[in-house]
Design a protein around this motif. Structure first.
Motif, PDB file in Angstrom:
ATOM      1  N   ILE A  24     -96.525 -32.111 -42.094  1.00 36.85           N
ATOM      2  CA  ILE A  24     -95.660 -31.872 -43.268  1.00 36.85           C
ATOM      3  C   ILE A  24     -95.659 -33.093 -44.176  1.00 36.85           C
ATOM      4  CG2 ILE A  24     -93.240 -31.718 -44.004  1.00 36.85           C
ATOM      5  CD1 ILE A  24     -93.985 -29.001 -43.295  1.00 36.85           C
ATOM      6  N   ASN A  25     -95.451 -34.263 -43.604  1.00 35.31           N
ATOM      7  CA  ASN A  25     -95.378 -35.473 -44.437  1.00 35.31           C
ATOM      8  C   ASN A  25     -96.697 -35.778 -45.123  1.00 35.31           C
ATOM      9  OD1 ASN A  25     -92.644 -35.978 -44.071  1.00 35.31           O
ATOM     10  ND2 ASN A  25     -93.005 -37.130 -42.189  1.00 35.31           N
ATOM     11  N   ASN A  26     -97.811 -35.440 -44.485  1.00 36.05           N
ATOM     12  CA  ASN A  26     -99.117 -35.680 -45.089  1.00 36.05           C
ATOM     13  C   ASN A  26     -99.457 -34.635 -46.139  1.00 36.05           C
ATOM     14  OD1 ASN A  26    -102.268 -35.073 -44.966  1.00 36.05           O
ATOM     15  ND2 ASN A  26    -101.928 -37.255 -44.619  1.00 36.05           N
ATOM     16  N   ARG A  27     -99.283 -33.371 -45.793  1.00 37.47           N
ATOM     17  CA  ARG A  27     -99.724 -32.273 -46.663  1.00 37.47           C
ATOM     18  C   ARG A  27     -98.676 -31.874 -47.698  1.00 37.47           C
ATOM     19  NH1 ARG A  27    -100.962 -28.727 -49.679  1.00 37.47           N
ATOM     20  NH2 ARG A  27    -102.242 -26.915 -49.319  1.00 37.47           N
ATOM     21  N   TYR A  28     -97.406 -31.919 -47.320  1.00 41.06           N
ATOM     22  CA  TYR A  28     -96.338 -31.431 -48.190  1.00 41.06           C
ATOM     23  C   TYR A  28     -95.291 -32.504 -48.477  1.00 41.06           C
ATOM     24  CZ  TYR A  28     -98.380 -26.899 -47.115  1.00 41.06           C
ATOM     25  OH  TYR A  28     -99.249 -25.837 -46.974  1.00 41.06           O
ATOM     26  N   GLY A  29     -95.673 -33.758 -48.361  1.00 42.37           N
ATOM     27  CA  GLY A  29     -94.742 -34.860 -48.564  1.00 42.37           C
ATOM     28  C   GLY A  29     -94.158 -34.935 -49.960  1.00 42.37           C
ATOM     29  N   ASP A  30     -94.804 -34.268 -50.917  1.00 42.72           N
ATOM     30  CA  ASP A  30     -94.248 -34.221 -52.265  1.00 42.72           C
ATOM     31  C   ASP A  30     -93.082 -33.230 -52.358  1.00 42.72           C
ATOM     32  OD1 ASP A  30     -96.045 -32.077 -51.808  1.00 42.72           O
ATOM     33  OD2 ASP A  30     -96.380 -31.817 -53.963  1.00 42.72           O
ATOM     34  N   ARG A  31     -92.955 -32.342 -51.366  1.00 44.37           N
ATOM     35  CA  ARG A  31     -91.903 -31.313 -51.381  1.00 44.37           C
ATOM     36  C   ARG A  31     -90.874 -31.460 -50.278  1.00 44.37           C
ATOM     37  NH1 ARG A  31     -94.923 -25.663 -51.669  1.00 44.37           N
ATOM     38  NH2 ARG A  31     -96.933 -26.699 -51.558  1.00 44.37           N
ATOM     39  N   TYR A  32     -91.254 -32.104 -49.169  1.00 42.61           N
ATOM     40  CA  TYR A  32     -90.387 -32.203 -47.991  1.00 42.61           C
ATOM     41  C   TYR A  32     -90.439 -33.601 -47.405  1.00 42.61           C
ATOM     42  CZ  TYR A  32     -90.778 -27.085 -47.840  1.00 42.61           C
ATOM     43  OH  TYR A  32     -90.754 -25.758 -48.148  1.00 42.61           O
ATOM     44  N   THR A  33     -89.417 -33.921 -46.637  1.00 44.05           N
ATOM     45  CA  THR A  33     -89.435 -35.080 -45.759  1.00 44.05           C
ATOM     46  C   THR A  33     -89.233 -34.543 -44.356  1.00 44.05           C
ATOM     47  OG1 THR A  33     -88.491 -36.503 -47.465  1.00 44.05           O
ATOM     48  CG2 THR A  33     -88.364 -37.277 -45.180  1.00 44.05           C
ATOM     49  N   ALA A  34     -90.187 -34.803 -43.477  1.00 41.59           N
ATOM     50  CA  ALA A  34     -90.122 -34.273 -42.121  1.00 41.59           C
ATOM     51  C   ALA A  34     -89.821 -35.372 -41.116  1.00 41.59           C
ATOM     52  CB  ALA A  34     -91.430 -33.579 -41.760  1.00 41.59           C
ATOM     53  N   TYR A  35     -89.108 -34.970 -40.085  1.00 41.44           N
ATOM     54  CA  TYR A  35     -88.777 -35.826 -38.956  1.00 41.44           C
ATOM     55  C   TYR A  35     -89.026 -35.018 -37.693  1.00 41.44           C
ATOM     56  CZ  TYR A  35     -86.083 -38.089 -42.659  1.00 41.44           C
ATOM     57  OH  TYR A  35     -85.696 -38.685 -43.834  1.00 41.44           O
ATOM     58  N   SER A  36     -89.036 -35.700 -36.561  1.00 44.94           N
ATOM     59  CA  SER A  36     -89.106 -35.000 -35.289  1.00 44.94           C
ATOM     60  C   SER A  36     -88.228 -35.729 -34.289  1.00 44.94           C
ATOM     61  CB  SER A  36     -90.547 -34.919 -34.780  1.00 44.94           C
ATOM     62  OG  SER A  36     -91.036 -36.202 -34.459  1.00 44.94           O
ATOM     63  N   ALA A  37     -87.791 -34.970 -33.277  1.00 46.15           N
ATOM     64  CA  ALA A  37     -86.956 -35.538 -32.226  1.00 46.15           C
ATOM     65  C   ALA A  37     -87.130 -34.693 -30.973  1.00 46.15           C
ATOM     66  CB  ALA A  37     -85.494 -35.572 -32.647  1.00 46.15           C
ATOM     67  N   GLY A  38     -86.655 -35.241 -29.870  1.00 45.54           N
ATOM     68  CA  GLY A  38     -86.743 -34.526 -28.608  1.00 45.54           C
ATOM     69  C   GLY A  38     -85.436 -34.538 -27.855  1.00 45.54           C
ATOM     70  N   THR A  39     -85.317 -33.599 -26.945  1.00 43.41           N
ATOM     71  CA  THR A  39     -84.146 -33.596 -26.079  1.00 43.41           C
ATOM     72  C   THR A  39     -84.241 -34.738 -25.075  1.00 43.41           C
ATOM     73  OG1 THR A  39     -85.172 -31.990 -24.583  1.00 43.41           O
ATOM     74  CG2 THR A  39     -83.787 -31.119 -26.355  1.00 43.41           C
ATOM     75  N   GLU A  40     -85.465 -35.240 -24.884  1.00 44.70           N
ATOM     76  CA  GLU A  40     -85.734 -36.445 -24.093  1.00 44.70           C
ATOM     77  C   GLU A  40     -86.667 -37.330 -24.921  1.00 44.70           C
ATOM     78  OE1 GLU A  40     -87.446 -35.442 -20.290  1.00 44.70           O
ATOM     79  OE2 GLU A  40     -86.277 -33.596 -20.210  1.00 44.70           O
ATOM     80  N   VAL A  41     -86.498 -38.620 -24.827  1.00 44.86           N
ATOM     81  CA  VAL A  41     -87.383 -39.542 -25.544  1.00 44.86           C
ATOM     82  C   VAL A  41     -88.485 -39.981 -24.594  1.00 44.86           C
ATOM     83  CG1 VAL A  41     -87.537 -41.763 -26.722  1.00 44.86           C
ATOM     84  CG2 VAL A  41     -85.522 -40.329 -27.031  1.00 44.86           C
ATOM     85  N   THR A  42     -89.723 -39.841 -25.052  1.00 40.54           N
ATOM     86  CA  THR A  42     -90.859 -40.265 -24.231  1.00 40.54           C
ATOM     87  C   THR A  42     -91.779 -41.138 -25.078  1.00 40.54           C
ATOM     88  OG1 THR A  42     -92.043 -38.209 -24.749  1.00 40.54           O
ATOM     89  CG2 THR A  42     -90.745 -38.231 -22.714  1.00 40.54           C
ATOM     90  N   HIS A  43     -92.957 -40.647 -25.382  1.00 36.86           N
ATOM     91  CA  HIS A  43     -93.938 -41.365 -26.210  1.00 36.86           C
ATOM     92  C   HIS A  43     -94.817 -40.312 -26.871  1.00 36.86           C
ATOM     93  CE1 HIS A  43     -96.061 -40.418 -22.525  1.00 36.86           C
ATOM     94  NE2 HIS A  43     -97.180 -40.465 -23.228  1.00 36.86           N
ATOM     95  N   ILE A  44     -95.514 -40.692 -27.904  1.00 36.34           N
ATOM     96  CA  ILE A  44     -96.450 -39.766 -28.531  1.00 36.34           C
ATOM     97  C   ILE A  44     -97.690 -39.677 -27.641  1.00 36.34           C
ATOM     98  CG2 ILE A  44     -97.845 -39.238 -30.554  1.00 36.34           C
ATOM     99  CD1 ILE A  44     -95.873 -40.765 -32.236  1.00 36.34           C
ATOM    100  N   HIS A  45     -98.065 -38.460 -27.332  1.00 38.27           N
ATOM    101  CA  HIS A  45     -99.216 -38.245 -26.461  1.00 38.27           C
ATOM    102  C   HIS A  45    -100.482 -38.730 -27.176  1.00 38.27           C
ATOM    103  CE1 HIS A  45    -102.073 -36.367 -23.801  1.00 38.27           C
ATOM    104  NE2 HIS A  45    -101.076 -36.013 -22.992  1.00 38.27           N
ATOM    105  N   PRO A  46    -101.325 -39.498 -26.489  1.00 45.35           N
ATOM    106  CA  PRO A  46    -102.554 -40.002 -27.130  1.00 45.35           C
ATOM    107  C   PRO A  46    -103.458 -38.891 -27.682  1.00 45.35           C
ATOM    108  CG  PRO A  46    -102.199 -41.078 -25.006  1.00 45.35           C
ATOM    109  CD  PRO A  46    -101.160 -40.001 -25.125  1.00 45.35           C
ATOM    110  N   LEU A  47    -103.482 -37.732 -27.032  1.00 43.59           N
ATOM    111  CA  LEU A  47    -104.319 -36.645 -27.548  1.00 43.59           C
ATOM    112  C   LEU A  47    -103.741 -36.041 -28.822  1.00 43.59           C
ATOM    113  CD1 LEU A  47    -105.548 -34.886 -24.286  1.00 43.59           C
ATOM    114  CD2 LEU A  47    -106.890 -36.272 -25.891  1.00 43.59           C
ATOM    115  N   ALA A  48    -102.433 -36.095 -28.992  1.00 49.01           N
ATOM    116  CA  ALA A  48    -101.837 -35.648 -30.259  1.00 49.01           C
ATOM    117  C   ALA A  48    -102.308 -36.553 -31.386  1.00 49.01           C
ATOM    118  CB  ALA A  48    -100.316 -35.631 -30.166  1.00 49.01           C
TER     119      ALA A  48
END
Length: 143
Positions: A24-48
């Motif tokens: 969203i932030n890359n493709r539609y950043g002119d229209r939206y501001t995106a965030y993400s969160a989890g019910t548990e905090v971990t790390h960003i998966h390297p494959l992602a």
């Protein structure tokens, strides 16, 4: 006018919600501001990170965040991307739209590294396709 804000929520905030935030932030950043969160905090998966880099989007600077960071934020749209997050998602005051769209958890993939990578690619493409089909010019997501 402020851009609408979208919060993508999944259990670990390691793949699905991170992919959606980055896209969203890359493709539609002119229209939206995106965030993400989890019910548990971990790390960003390297494959992602790897499969988003294949699309020219660098999410390596993003971090796993707890839902509590956003409870008092002005969020316009909340999108839960897994049933686990939907079941425990708190009420966010002022949210205009709450959407649930289940995506498979690529972090749970088994098999060879290449088989796991293919699952991450498939989930990435499903998320991107869903976003592209549902982004509305007026600052909402269609469902």
């Amino acid at each position: 006018m402020n851009k609408p804000s979208i919060l993508f929520i999944c259990t670990h905030n390691s793949a699905r919600s991170q992919i959606a935030e980055g896209y969203i932030n890359n493709r539609y950043g002119d229209r939206y501001t995106a965030y993400s969160a989890g019910t548990e905090v971990t790390h960003i998966h390297p494959l992602a990170i790897e499969v988003m880099n294949e699309r020219g989007i660098d999410i390596s600077g993003q971090r796993s965040k707890a839902l509590s960071e956003f409870i008092d934020s002005d969020i316009d749209i909340v999108v839960t991307v897994c049933d686990g997050a939907k079941a425990v998602c708190p009420v966010f005051p002022g949210v205009k739209h709450t959407i649930h769209k289940e995506f498979m958890d690529p972090s749970a993939a088994t098999g060879s590294d290449e088989e796991k990578r293919e699952i991450f690619r498939r989930v990435r493409d499903e998320i991107i396709q869903w976003i592209d089909m549902n982004v509305q010019p007026g600052g909402t997501l269609a469902v």
